[in-house]
Design an enzyme around this catalytic site. Structure first.
Site, PDB file in Angstrom:
ATOM      1  N   ASN A 137      59.360 -86.525 -15.236  1.00  0.00           N
ATOM      2  CA  ASN A 137      59.112 -87.220 -16.499  1.00  0.00           C
ATOM      3  C   ASN A 137      57.724 -87.864 -16.395  1.00  0.00           C
ATOM      4  OD1 ASN A 137      59.403 -89.603 -15.045  1.00  0.00           O
ATOM      5  ND2 ASN A 137      61.459 -90.043 -15.800  1.00  0.00           N
TER       6      ASN A 137
ATOM      7  N   ASP B 163      68.833 -84.857 -17.299  1.00  0.00           N
ATOM      8  CA  ASP B 163      69.750 -83.906 -16.642  1.00  0.00           C
ATOM      9  C   ASP B 163      70.083 -82.750 -17.591  1.00  0.00           C
ATOM     10  OD1 ASP B 163      69.777 -85.568 -14.428  1.00  0.00           O
ATOM     11  OD2 ASP B 163      71.456 -86.747 -15.215  1.00  0.00           O
TER      12      ASP B 163
HETATM   13  O1  RIB Z   1      70.232 -89.146 -14.752  1.00  0.00           O
HETATM   14  C1  RIB Z   1      71.281 -90.039 -15.010  1.00  0.00           C
HETATM   15  C2  RIB Z   1      71.998 -90.360 -13.743  1.00  0.00           C
HETATM   16  O2  RIB Z   1      71.121 -91.059 -12.879  1.00  0.00           O
HETATM   17  C3  RIB Z   1      73.188 -91.261 -13.914  1.00  0.00           C
HETATM   18  O3  RIB Z   1      74.374 -90.530 -14.171  1.00  0.00           O
HETATM   19  C4  RIB Z   1      73.213 -92.040 -12.619  1.00  0.00           C
HETATM   20  O4  RIB Z   1      74.303 -91.752 -11.801  1.00  0.00           O
HETATM   21  C5  RIB Z   1      71.897 -91.733 -11.915  1.00  0.00           C
HETATM   22  O5  RIB Z   1      72.062 -90.849 -10.898  1.00  0.00           O
END
Ligand code: RIB
Length: 302
Positions: free
Chosen positions: A183, A245
């Protein structure tokens, strides 16, 4: 069906929604609390599975309540967990505060995630070498990532590293990566520049392909001294946790299906969906749900 091997973390997320994030030394009163599965590795594995990939997950959890919840969830999602070890450490935990603008603050106690070893990864070498893409992050140790990347090389598996949370990367990591997905904050740490103008000139970027995510501003793909921007899908964000994610999972799946540009577009659509839902898991869209909410762009006529 694309196949993705994910190396990474599982955390139990303990989330407080509050009007604003606390400053150092301050307490804020929150509005609500929820507990839910998280961890960048597990989130990316579930997101890729829901987008239609065959997914294997390599990681570690404790022999405790949160570890059992991780196993149940990943198995119910259809993720292959034969590479998920149980170790003598507590399962990872993340303390998260989300404010009214959807911004978050996260502190992770990695616990079992730190016990992911090269030996554990090497047991999963056939799954990694047989996958289209290896997808990893930085919540598990770097030597385990290097072992996974070595297995990927033997099978021609594309290696995507999401360098989150931000950390310096030794040279041997750079040469093991095909695609890096920082990012803006991580980009500044890796390539210099300030956070408002993070990357310096695209000419400074060499080595792996770099795709920088910019939240509501989309993503930039740096390649061969040039930079190409991709706009975000416009949405009203309620919780940005897990959006990165979702992007990385979409990138991996789209890349395995149709190459890097298709990956960026699918990643941006998946990331947009993620920020419209509170909590990580509800924001990881199934492919059909994503196609309904944010239809794929029409293909250019050839
Ligand atoms: O990217 C989000 C995640 O970052 C969360 O679910 C938390 O567990 C951290 O790992």
């Amino acid at each position: 069906m694309p196949s993705i091997a994910v190396l990474g973390s599982f955390n139990m997320d303990l989330v407080v929604a509050a009007e604003r994030l606390p400053e150092p030394g301050r307490t804020v009163l929150g509005r609500s609390f929820h507990r839910g599965p998280g961890g960048k590795g597990s989130n990316q594995a579930i997101a890729a599975r829901r987008l239609g990939a065959e997914v294997s997950f390599i990681g570690a959890v404790g022999d405790d309540e949160f570890g059992a919840a991780a196993r149940r969830l990943l198995a119910a999602e259809g993720v292959d967990i034969s590479g998920l070890a149980s170790v003598d450490r507590p399962t990872g935990v993340a303390l998260i505060v989300v404010d009214d603008r959807g911004e978050n603050q996260i502190a992770v106690a990695p616990g079992a995630n730190e016990a992911v070893t090269p030996a554990l990864v090497e047991e999963q070498a056939p799954a990694i070498a047989g996958a289209d893409v290896l997808l990893a992050q930085l919540e598990t140790p770097l030597d385990a990532f290097l072992a996974a990347a070595a297995a990927a090389r033997t099978g021609g598996t594309t290696v995507i590293l999401n360098p989150a949370p931000a950390a310096p990367l030794p040279d041997r990591v750079w040469s093991a990566v095909d695609v890096l997905t920082p990012n803006q904050h991580e980009m500044s740490g890796l390539f210099g520049g300030g956070e408002t103008e993070p990357a310096g000139s695209p000419g400074r970027i060499s080595g792996p392909e770099v795709i920088m995510t910019k939240g509501a501003e989309g993503a930039v793909w740096y390649r061969g001294g040039a930079a190409r921007s991709y706009p975000a899908v416009p949405v009203d964000a309620v919780d940005t946790t897990g959006a990165g994610d979702a992007f990385n999972a979409g990138l991996a799946v789209g890349m395995a299906e149709q190459g890097i540009e298709a990956g960026i577009v699918l990643g941006l659509r998946a990331g947009a969906f993620a920020v419209t839902r509170i909590g990580v898991l509800d924001g990881l869209a199934a492919r059909a749900e994503l196609d309904r909410a944010f239809p794929p762009p029409p293909k250019a006529a050839s």
